[in-house]
Write a protein that holds these residues in place. Structure first.
Motif, mmCIF file in Angstrom:
data_model
loop_
_atom_site.group_PDB
_atom_site.id
_atom_site.type_symbol
_atom_site.label_atom_id
_atom_site.label_comp_id
_atom_site.label_asym_id
_atom_site.label_seq_id
_atom_site.Cartn_x
_atom_site.Cartn_y
_atom_site.Cartn_z
ATOM 1 N N SER A 146 0.833 -1.292 0.080
ATOM 2 C CA SER A 146 0.038 0.079 0.172
ATOM 3 C C SER A 146 0.698 1.337 0.177
ATOM 4 O O SER A 146 0.199 2.259 0.302
ATOM 5 C CB SER A 146 -1.052 0.023 1.141
ATOM 6 N N PHE A 147 1.905 1.154 -0.383
ATOM 7 C CA PHE A 147 2.599 2.573 -0.534
ATOM 8 C C PHE A 147 3.795 2.328 -2.016
ATOM 9 O O PHE A 147 4.477 1.269 -1.733
ATOM 10 C CB PHE A 147 3.493 2.653 0.676
ATOM 11 N N ASN A 148 3.840 3.412 -2.554
ATOM 12 C CA ASN A 148 4.544 3.611 -3.777
ATOM 13 C C ASN A 148 5.466 4.660 -3.859
ATOM 14 O O ASN A 148 4.816 5.824 -3.741
ATOM 15 C CB ASN A 148 3.700 3.296 -4.843
ATOM 16 N N PHE A 149 6.752 4.520 -4.063
ATOM 17 C CA PHE A 149 7.733 5.767 -3.957
ATOM 18 C C PHE A 149 7.243 6.731 -4.752
ATOM 19 O O PHE A 149 7.113 7.815 -4.742
ATOM 20 C CB PHE A 149 8.984 4.977 -4.223
ATOM 21 N N GLU A 150 6.763 6.528 -6.257
ATOM 22 C CA GLU A 150 6.813 7.393 -7.227
ATOM 23 C C GLU A 150 5.369 7.862 -7.227
ATOM 24 O O GLU A 150 5.304 9.297 -7.404
ATOM 25 C CB GLU A 150 6.549 6.603 -8.641
#
Length: 271
Positions: A146-150
């Motif tokens: 549930s977390f994306n850098f971009e």
């Protein structure tokens, strides 16, 4: 030994996460007991600070937006905020957004799931910006999926800051990619969130939602409840929830936690 301060969002699905997604808590209408939910809230208002619903396809299946609508109604009836977990459809993320009012919380706000992300279209991102400006709170909720850098980098560069930085720690995320709250804070800093905004997003912001004292800082006569950090140079490779990597050059390193009169030194992270 002093106990830690705990607050809870009550899951609208009556069985809770007893078997995580192997047995979703929102299979159909039998999964929700409104009368008992209301009774639990009234019996535990010292602990319960909101209603929670996981509104994504792996949880609700063909039931779609209906559980989120029921959860919102229960939140209104109890005069509590609603926290909504967003992810892959159904329901679509804009269907969820249309339910929310100021004080409600979107958790996993920077997820990178296809057709479940605020970056899917320009209109969706504008909708998220407008919601944040109206007082709907964007929470990180960094977990195993549930977390994306971009998504985070682009959203913050375009002016959408998270209201709160939190983890979604469980057996399958604690080793990687999440590790702990300090690492999650460090990821947000590395992606462009300022030092001051990182501190605000783990202190005054969430303390207000949870109904805790100390939002204005330490004061004589109040119960101690805080963690002391170092801010250290490092070279730590980390992952997001989709396996993308980056190297952190500055780390929030917990030194000690103080709860009441109890001081606990923190284990230092190897880098």
């Amino acid at each position: 030994r002093q106990s830690e301060t705990v607050r809870a969002f009550l899951n609208i699905g009556s069985i809770g996460l007893v078997a995580c997604n192997r047995v979703p808590e929102l299979i159909d209408w039998r999964s929700i007991d409104i009368d008992k939910t209301l009774a639990v809230v009234e019996a535990n208002r010292d602990v319960i600070c909101g209603i929670k619903v996981r509104a994504s396809g792996v949880i609700v299946g063909s039931w779609g937006i209906t559980p989120a609508k029921i959860a919102k109604r229960v939140a209104e009836m109890t005069k509590l905020p609603l926290m909504v977990h967003v992810g892959e459809p159904p329901p679509l993320i804009d269907e969820v957004f249309e339910l929310l009012t100021p004080g409600d919380i979107v958790t996993h706000c920077f997820n990178g799931k296809a057709a479940g992300s605020i970056r899917d279209t320009d209109a969706l991102f504008k909708m998220a910006q407008d919601m944040a400006a109206r007082g709907i709170l964007m929470d990180i909720g960094h977990g195993g999926a549930s977390f994306n850098f971009e998504t985070a980098r682009a959203s913050m560069a375009d002016g959408l800051k998270p209201f709160s930085i939190s983890t979604d720690l469980h057996l399958h995320s604690i080793e990687d990619p999440v590790r702990d709250l300090a690492t999650t804070m460090s990821k947000l800093y590395g992606l462009g969130l300022s030092f001051e905004d990182c501190i605000e997003a783990v202190c005054a912001g969430p303390r207000g939602v949870l109904g805790l004292s100390g939002r204005g800082g330490l004061a004589a006569g109040t119960r101690a409840d805080f963690t002391v950090f170092d801010f250290a140079e490092a070279s730590l490779p980390v992952l997001d929830s989709q396996g993308n990597s980056m190297t952190l050059e500055r780390l929030f390193e917990p030194r000690m936690t103080v709860i009441g009169n109890d001081v606990q030194p923190a284990a230092r992270r190897a880098s």
